[in-house]
Design an enzyme around this catalytic site. Structure first.
Site, PDB file in Angstrom:
ATOM      1  CB  THR A 118       0.322   8.067 -11.092  1.00  0.00           C
ATOM      2  OG1 THR A 118       1.004   9.318 -11.049  1.00  0.00           O
ATOM      3  CG2 THR A 118       1.378   6.773 -11.439  1.00  0.00           C
ATOM      4  CD  GLU A 166       3.487   3.961  -9.788  1.00  0.00           C
ATOM      5  OE1 GLU A 166       2.506   3.208  -9.496  1.00  0.00           O
ATOM      6  OE2 GLU A 166       3.708   4.945  -9.410  1.00  0.00           O
ATOM      7  CE  LYS A 204       3.212   8.206  10.132  1.00  0.00           C
ATOM      8  NZ  LYS A 204       2.592   8.873   9.125  1.00  0.00           N
ATOM      9  CD1 TRP A 210       4.885   4.400  13.676  1.00  0.00           C
ATOM     10  CD2 TRP A 210       5.012   3.961  11.360  1.00  0.00           C
ATOM     11  NE1 TRP A 210       5.810   5.319  12.971  1.00  0.00           N
ATOM     12  CE2 TRP A 210       5.874   4.899  11.828  1.00  0.00           C
ATOM     13  CE3 TRP A 210       4.666   3.426  10.114  1.00  0.00           C
ATOM     14  CZ2 TRP A 210       6.671   5.502  10.588  1.00  0.00           C
ATOM     15  CZ3 TRP A 210       5.637   4.116   9.397  1.00  0.00           C
ATOM     16  CH2 TRP A 210       6.491   5.011   9.384  1.00  0.00           C
TER      17      TRP A 210
HETATM   18  P1  ADP Z   1      -3.126   5.415  -6.722  1.00  0.00           P
HETATM   19  O1  ADP Z   1      -1.992   5.307  -6.101  1.00  0.00           O
HETATM   20  O2  ADP Z   1      -3.394   6.628  -7.611  1.00  0.00           O
HETATM   21  O3  ADP Z   1      -4.414   4.872  -6.190  1.00  0.00           O
HETATM   22  P2  ADP Z   1      -2.920   2.792  -8.056  1.00  0.00           P
HETATM   23  O4  ADP Z   1      -4.110   2.492  -8.720  1.00  0.00           O
HETATM   24  O5  ADP Z   1      -1.728   2.757  -8.524  1.00  0.00           O
HETATM   25  O6  ADP Z   1      -3.085   4.344  -8.071  1.00  0.00           O
HETATM   26  O7  ADP Z   1      -2.989   2.205  -6.512  1.00  0.00           O
HETATM   27  C1  ADP Z   1      -2.071   1.401  -6.295  1.00  0.00           C
HETATM   28  C2  ADP Z   1      -2.172   1.130  -4.541  1.00  0.00           C
HETATM   29  O8  ADP Z   1      -3.495   0.455  -4.108  1.00  0.00           O
HETATM   30  C3  ADP Z   1      -1.154   0.198  -4.133  1.00  0.00           C
HETATM   31  O9  ADP Z   1       0.043   1.164  -3.747  1.00  0.00           O
HETATM   32  C4  ADP Z   1      -2.038  -0.152  -2.717  1.00  0.00           C
HETATM   33  O10 ADP Z   1      -1.519   1.162  -1.697  1.00  0.00           O
HETATM   34  C5  ADP Z   1      -3.424   0.064  -3.105  1.00  0.00           C
HETATM   35  N1  ADP Z   1      -3.675  -1.311  -3.081  1.00  0.00           N
HETATM   36  C6  ADP Z   1      -3.661  -1.876  -4.556  1.00  0.00           C
HETATM   37  N2  ADP Z   1      -4.071  -3.198  -4.175  1.00  0.00           N
HETATM   38  C7  ADP Z   1      -4.249  -3.492  -2.770  1.00  0.00           C
HETATM   39  C8  ADP Z   1      -4.927  -4.474  -1.941  1.00  0.00           C
HETATM   40  N3  ADP Z   1      -4.939  -5.600  -2.515  1.00  0.00           N
HETATM   41  N4  ADP Z   1      -4.835  -4.331  -0.693  1.00  0.00           N
HETATM   42  C9  ADP Z   1      -4.344  -2.996   0.021  1.00  0.00           C
HETATM   43  N5  ADP Z   1      -3.928  -1.968  -0.814  1.00  0.00           N
HETATM   44  C10 ADP Z   1      -4.039  -2.197  -2.363  1.00  0.00           C
END
Ligand code: ADP
Length: 548
Positions: free
Chosen positions: A187, A334, A442, A447
């Protein structure tokens, strides 16, 4: 543990292995094609023969069960060969994030214990800079489109094409336990060291089958079928390009691999190959649509899944105005990653255009075999329509972080995978991500979702890109700060005008009243992470540094 009512023992071929994804395509699409940039076109028959030879060569290099093989390449036919041959040989494919710093990338190679590395010539300088981390590497194979040099001071096993041509193909890929680790990546480490996320053959197969099924049975607004032309616009090192290369290959679809993401080349390939299906983060779509040569592409044939970040209605509308069929999806590293796609339920299909837009930008409807729950801080389910943390269960979620039990237990506390995303389930069963919990602003004890404010600002015609963070505020704890990039030709629009626009949206009652405290700052660019997403961590640090 054997089940109480167990039948005869499992037979060869019954395990869920990546190998099984390739049986049908050998006879279904031997003349189908896999293309690399404007350089090379292989038939599936040729490509499959290369995979078999790669298997023999990996064996000759001593690669087998328990090994980890790192790859540093642009999106290519070779990468696709490694996607299959490495796991099928029993080793795990480590898709190295080539946009990390040498220190971080080296850390991941060392942590993964990669013994063999496949490295495109463009990344040899990066490799040289991470040499202190490479003492466990036995072989480096160079991937090149032209002249190449062996990396200095590292054990070089030659150039990919030259060696592949000499290799003896495997005649039979080994039987493996389906829980064998197939893929591994790290990650991007928004906090602390990068964490290793892995998936087994079983998980990749189930993810492939379920994503494929969902995209095949639902047409509205986006499907993916065997007669589509596929080009990935998510790097293959980023959660295996969302797993879709596995699906495209299983289907025998025509595939186009773009190599390095150069906007002009991407536009050229989209048009020349009449690409019909792709997927990307919203920022990449914006970059393509606003490119001076975007008019050379007939966008009307394209179906696009947007994920990795929220698909804002304004962005979806813009894509639709070019004729693109677009839909939002949700997942994270994940989760393999796809767990939801915002297909439109038949019973909601006849709604107005605005209703439909609201649905397809709603984050997604969970895929089959995905259980979703929204919980409060104590892990208790909250009533429908209430915001809490999204937790998940599904056969293809990672079991934990490599060699990090404490973080794995935290991820899986209470027996559910904790996404760290604030979300709600609406009355139609669609999932709506309201914000990453760490991005929520916040304000005086309340929130507020940064995504909500972004969506409101993006409705202004002059806004090309927008990102909102919370910045420290003596009176309110935090207040929202929006950074906005204006569209070309509309640079005369002022931040005051955007504030007025935001206030008008707040008046209509669709977003939180305290969003009125938003400060709007015009910028020339918004910082991005190594996978092209808005980097709010860096924005927050920069904002803090300005206050200090
Ligand atoms: P990183 O956390 O390093 O960006 P990831 O590619 O795993 O790595 O990102 C996943 C995160 O991206 C999710 O936990 C979420 O916060 C955000 N995310 C993914 N798809 C969406 C979506 N359709 N709408 C909003 N947020 C999203």
């Amino acid at each position: 543990m054997s089940p109480a009512n167990s039948g005869p023992e499992m037979r060869p071929g019954s395990a869920l292995l990546i190998r099984e994804l390739l049986h049908r395509v050998r006879t279904w699409a031997p003349r189908g094609t896999i293309t690399y940039r404007d350089r090379l076109e292989l038939t599936y028959a040729e490509w499959l023969a290369r995979v078999d030879r790669l298997g023999g060569w990996l064996k000759a290099l001593g690669v087998g069960p328990g090994d980890r093989v790192g790859v540093m390449d642009w999106d290519s036919h070779r990468y696709l060969e490694l996607f299959f041959a490495v796991p099928m040989s029993g080793a795990a494919l480590h898709t190295v994030n080539v946009r990390l710093t040498p220190e971080q990338a080296g850390y991941t190679i060392q942590h993964a214990q990669d013994t063999v590395l496949f490295v495109h010539v463009d990344f040899l300088p990066l490799l040289a800079a991470m040499k202190p981390h490479l003492s466990g590497v036995r072989h480096v194979v160079v991937l090149a489109d032209g002249p190449w040099n062996a990396p200095e001071g590292l054990p070089c096993a030659g150039e990919y094409e030259e060696e592949l041509a000499k290799a003896t193909p495997v005649s039979e890929w080994p039987d493996l336990p389906e829980d064998t680790m197939a893929t591994l990546f790290y990650t991007t480490g928004t906090t602390g060291e990068p964490k290793g996320v892995s998936f087994s053959h079983r998980q990749i197969v189930l993810h492939t089958m379920t994503a494929g099924l969902t995209l095949a049975v639902h047409e509205d607004p986006v499907s993916f079928r065997a007669d589509d032309v596929y080009l990935p616009l998510t790097p293959m090192f980023h959660v295996h390009a969302w797993g879709l290369p596995f699906l495209a290959t299983m289907l025998g679809a025509k595939q186009v691999y773009p190599g390095k993401y150069e906007p002009q080349m991407l536009l050229h390939l989209l048009e020349t190959h009449q690409v019909t299906f792709s997927h990307c983060v919203p920022t990449l779509l914006q970059m393509l649509l606003h490119h001076p040569q975007s008019g050379t592409v007939n966008w009307r044939r394209l179906k696009l899944v947007i994920g990795g970040a929220a698909l804002l209605p304004a962005v979806a509308r813009e894509a639709q105005s070019r004729g693109i069929r677009i839909v939002g999806g949700y997942g994270m590293s994940e989760t393999c990653p796809i767990v939801a796609i915002a297909h439109i339920k038949p019973e909601l299909a006849s709604g107005s255009e605005d209703d439909r837009l609201g649905l397809l930008t709603r984050t997604g409807f969970p895929l089959p075999m995905v259980q979703v729950k929204i919980v409060d801080g104590a892990g208790q389910a909250v009533p429908p329509g209430t915001v809490g943390e999204l937790v998940l269960r599904s056969p293809w979620l990672t079991h934990g972080y490599l060699g990090d039990d404490a973080s794995s237990d935290r991820l899986w506390r209470g027996g559910w995978l904790h996404t760290g995303d604030g979300a709600l389930l609406d009355s139609d069963g669609y999932l709506r991500i309201t914000d990453r919990l760490k991005d929520v602003i916040k304000i005086g004890g309340e929130w507020i979702s940064s995504l909500e404010i972004e969506a409101a600002l993006a409705r202004h015609p002059a806004v090309r890109e927008v990102a909102v963070i919370g910045v420290p505020d003596a009176k309110w704890d935090e207040h929202p700060r929006a950074e906005v990039v204006l569209r070309e030709g509309l640079e005369s629009v002022t931040s005051r005008e955007l504030v007025r626009h935001l206030h008008a949206v707040i008046e209509t009652g669709v977003i939180h009243k305290r969003a009125i405290l938003t400060e709007v700052v015009l910028v020339s660019a918004i910082p991005k992470t190594s996978v092209g997403k808005v980097d709010k961590k860096r924005m927050r640090e920069a904002a803090k540094a300005m206050v200090a």
